[in-house]
Design a protein around this motif. Sequence first.
Motif, PDB file in Angstrom:
ATOM      1  N   TRP A  14       0.824  -1.219   0.000  1.00  0.00           N
ATOM      2  CA  TRP A  14       0.000   0.000   0.000  1.00  0.00           C
ATOM      3  C   TRP A  14       0.851   1.260   0.000  1.00  0.00           C
ATOM      4  O   TRP A  14       0.561   2.207  -0.722  1.00  0.00           O
ATOM      5  N   GLU A  15       1.878   1.288   0.815  1.00  0.00           N
ATOM      6  CA  GLU A  15       2.681   2.503   0.945  1.00  0.00           C
ATOM      7  C   GLU A  15       3.619   2.726  -0.240  1.00  0.00           C
ATOM      8  O   GLU A  15       3.693   3.830  -0.777  1.00  0.00           O
ATOM      9  N   GLU A  16       4.364   1.702  -0.631  1.00  0.00           N
ATOM     10  CA  GLU A  16       5.389   1.882  -1.652  1.00  0.00           C
ATOM     11  C   GLU A  16       4.869   1.685  -3.074  1.00  0.00           C
ATOM     12  O   GLU A  16       5.192   2.471  -3.962  1.00  0.00           O
ATOM     13  N   VAL A  17       4.092   0.623  -3.291  1.00  0.00           N
ATOM     14  CA  VAL A  17       3.592   0.369  -4.652  1.00  0.00           C
ATOM     15  C   VAL A  17       2.464   1.339  -4.985  1.00  0.00           C
ATOM     16  O   VAL A  17       2.517   2.053  -5.986  1.00  0.00           O
ATOM     17  N   HIS A  53      -4.313   8.120  -3.223  1.00  0.00           N
ATOM     18  CA  HIS A  53      -3.614   7.815  -1.972  1.00  0.00           C
ATOM     19  C   HIS A  53      -4.440   6.789  -1.212  1.00  0.00           C
ATOM     20  O   HIS A  53      -5.637   6.977  -1.008  1.00  0.00           O
ATOM     21  N   HIS A  54      -3.788   5.710  -0.810  1.00  0.00           N
ATOM     22  CA  HIS A  54      -4.433   4.648  -0.034  1.00  0.00           C
ATOM     23  C   HIS A  54      -4.073   4.843   1.433  1.00  0.00           C
ATOM     24  O   HIS A  54      -2.894   4.902   1.771  1.00  0.00           O
ATOM     25  N   THR A  55      -5.081   4.939   2.261  1.00  0.00           N
ATOM     26  CA  THR A  55      -4.870   5.057   3.698  1.00  0.00           C
ATOM     27  C   THR A  55      -5.295   3.755   4.360  1.00  0.00           C
ATOM     28  O   THR A  55      -6.446   3.330   4.216  1.00  0.00           O
ATOM     29  N   ILE A  56      -4.378   3.125   5.056  1.00  0.00           N
ATOM     30  CA  ILE A  56      -4.677   1.884   5.771  1.00  0.00           C
ATOM     31  C   ILE A  56      -5.438   2.228   7.040  1.00  0.00           C
ATOM     32  O   ILE A  56      -4.968   3.004   7.865  1.00  0.00           O
ATOM     33  N   GLU A  57      -6.609   1.622   7.184  1.00  0.00           N
ATOM     34  CA  GLU A  57      -7.405   1.794   8.408  1.00  0.00           C
ATOM     35  C   GLU A  57      -7.077   0.678   9.405  1.00  0.00           C
ATOM     36  O   GLU A  57      -6.966   0.929  10.592  1.00  0.00           O
ATOM     37  N   ASP A  58      -6.959  -0.547   8.905  1.00  0.00           N
ATOM     38  CA  ASP A  58      -6.642  -1.708   9.739  1.00  0.00           C
ATOM     39  C   ASP A  58      -5.830  -2.701   8.929  1.00  0.00           C
ATOM     40  O   ASP A  58      -6.079  -2.878   7.730  1.00  0.00           O
ATOM     41  N   LEU A  59      -4.889  -3.363   9.578  1.00  0.00           N
ATOM     42  CA  LEU A  59      -4.180  -4.528   9.044  1.00  0.00           C
ATOM     43  C   LEU A  59      -4.365  -5.639  10.057  1.00  0.00           C
ATOM     44  O   LEU A  59      -3.973  -5.489  11.222  1.00  0.00           O
ATOM     45  N   ILE A  60      -4.967  -6.728   9.638  1.00  0.00           N
ATOM     46  CA  ILE A  60      -5.245  -7.850  10.537  1.00  0.00           C
ATOM     47  C   ILE A  60      -4.645  -9.099   9.894  1.00  0.00           C
ATOM     48  O   ILE A  60      -4.894  -9.378   8.721  1.00  0.00           O
ATOM     49  N   ILE A  72      -9.415   5.083  -0.282  1.00  0.00           N
ATOM     50  CA  ILE A  72      -8.646   5.706  -1.355  1.00  0.00           C
ATOM     51  C   ILE A  72      -9.215   7.091  -1.595  1.00  0.00           C
ATOM     52  O   ILE A  72     -10.430   7.261  -1.657  1.00  0.00           O
ATOM     53  N   THR A  73      -8.331   8.059  -1.750  1.00  0.00           N
ATOM     54  CA  THR A  73      -8.735   9.395  -2.183  1.00  0.00           C
ATOM     55  C   THR A  73      -7.973   9.716  -3.463  1.00  0.00           C
ATOM     56  O   THR A  73      -6.901   9.168  -3.721  1.00  0.00           O
ATOM     57  N   GLY A  74      -8.538  10.578  -4.257  1.00  0.00           N
ATOM     58  CA  GLY A  74      -7.870  10.977  -5.491  1.00  0.00           C
ATOM     59  C   GLY A  74      -8.791  11.816  -6.348  1.00  0.00           C
ATOM     60  O   GLY A  74      -9.910  12.144  -5.959  1.00  0.00           O
ATOM     61  N   THR A  75      -8.310  12.153  -7.528  1.00  0.00           N
ATOM     62  CA  THR A  75      -9.065  12.959  -8.485  1.00  0.00           C
ATOM     63  C   THR A  75      -9.256  12.140  -9.750  1.00  0.00           C
ATOM     64  O   THR A  75      -8.287  11.616 -10.305  1.00  0.00           O
ATOM     65  N   HIS A  76     -10.485  12.057 -10.212  1.00  0.00           N
ATOM     66  CA  HIS A  76     -10.833  11.254 -11.395  1.00  0.00           C
ATOM     67  C   HIS A  76     -10.333  11.966 -12.653  1.00  0.00           C
ATOM     68  O   HIS A  76     -11.002  12.838 -13.195  1.00  0.00           O
ATOM     69  N   ARG A  77      -9.158  11.568 -13.147  1.00  0.00           N
ATOM     70  CA  ARG A  77      -8.505  12.237 -14.273  1.00  0.00           C
ATOM     71  C   ARG A  77      -8.432  11.377 -15.541  1.00  0.00           C
ATOM     72  O   ARG A  77      -7.948  11.841 -16.564  1.00  0.00           O
ATOM     73  N   GLY A  78      -8.861  10.124 -15.469  1.00  0.00           N
ATOM     74  CA  GLY A  78      -8.809   9.255 -16.638  1.00  0.00           C
ATOM     75  C   GLY A  78     -10.041   8.382 -16.729  1.00  0.00           C
ATOM     76  O   GLY A  78     -10.739   8.167 -15.744  1.00  0.00           O
ATOM     77  N   GLU A  79     -10.309   7.855 -17.915  1.00  0.00           N
ATOM     78  CA  GLU A  79     -11.484   7.009 -18.135  1.00  0.00           C
ATOM     79  C   GLU A  79     -11.427   5.761 -17.265  1.00  0.00           C
ATOM     80  O   GLU A  79     -10.384   5.145 -17.112  1.00  0.00           O
TER      81      GLU A  79
END
Length: 130
Positions: A14-17, A53-60, A72-79
């Motif tokens: 999630w963080e690096e890739v 951007h992916h924000t981890i809420e929980d890892l179990i 996930i947050t972001g801006t819809h810039r592509g089809e």
Amino acid sequence: MSTQQNKAIVRRLWEEVWNQNNLVVCDEIFDEAYAAHEKGFRAYLHTVLPDSHHTIEDLIAEGGKVVTRFHITGTHRGEFLGVPATGKPIRVTGMWIHRLAQGRIVEGRQWGEWDALGFLQQVGAAPKPA
């Protein structure tokens, strides 16, 4: 591998890739077959949400499986799925299960859920509830 080690590997996903768009990491954390899938999907999503951007809420973790609850947050810039770019901000939630073996992610693409309807509603491709 311990559950903590498995969680650290999935956190790298999630963080690096996904957040840093560092596809080289795929070769380090995935088995060969899964790496190709992840690189391809990451490249595609990067055209749809280049600022995602992916924000981890929980890892179990238990045994060889790690569950991630995220948003996930972001801006819809592509089809995406035939929906042309809107420039609208999005925020969607999801959960994914990855299976690891010998320190690498070997399965997971079929074990995920994300709020696709919420995404489509946010970009105006599906009606919002009344």
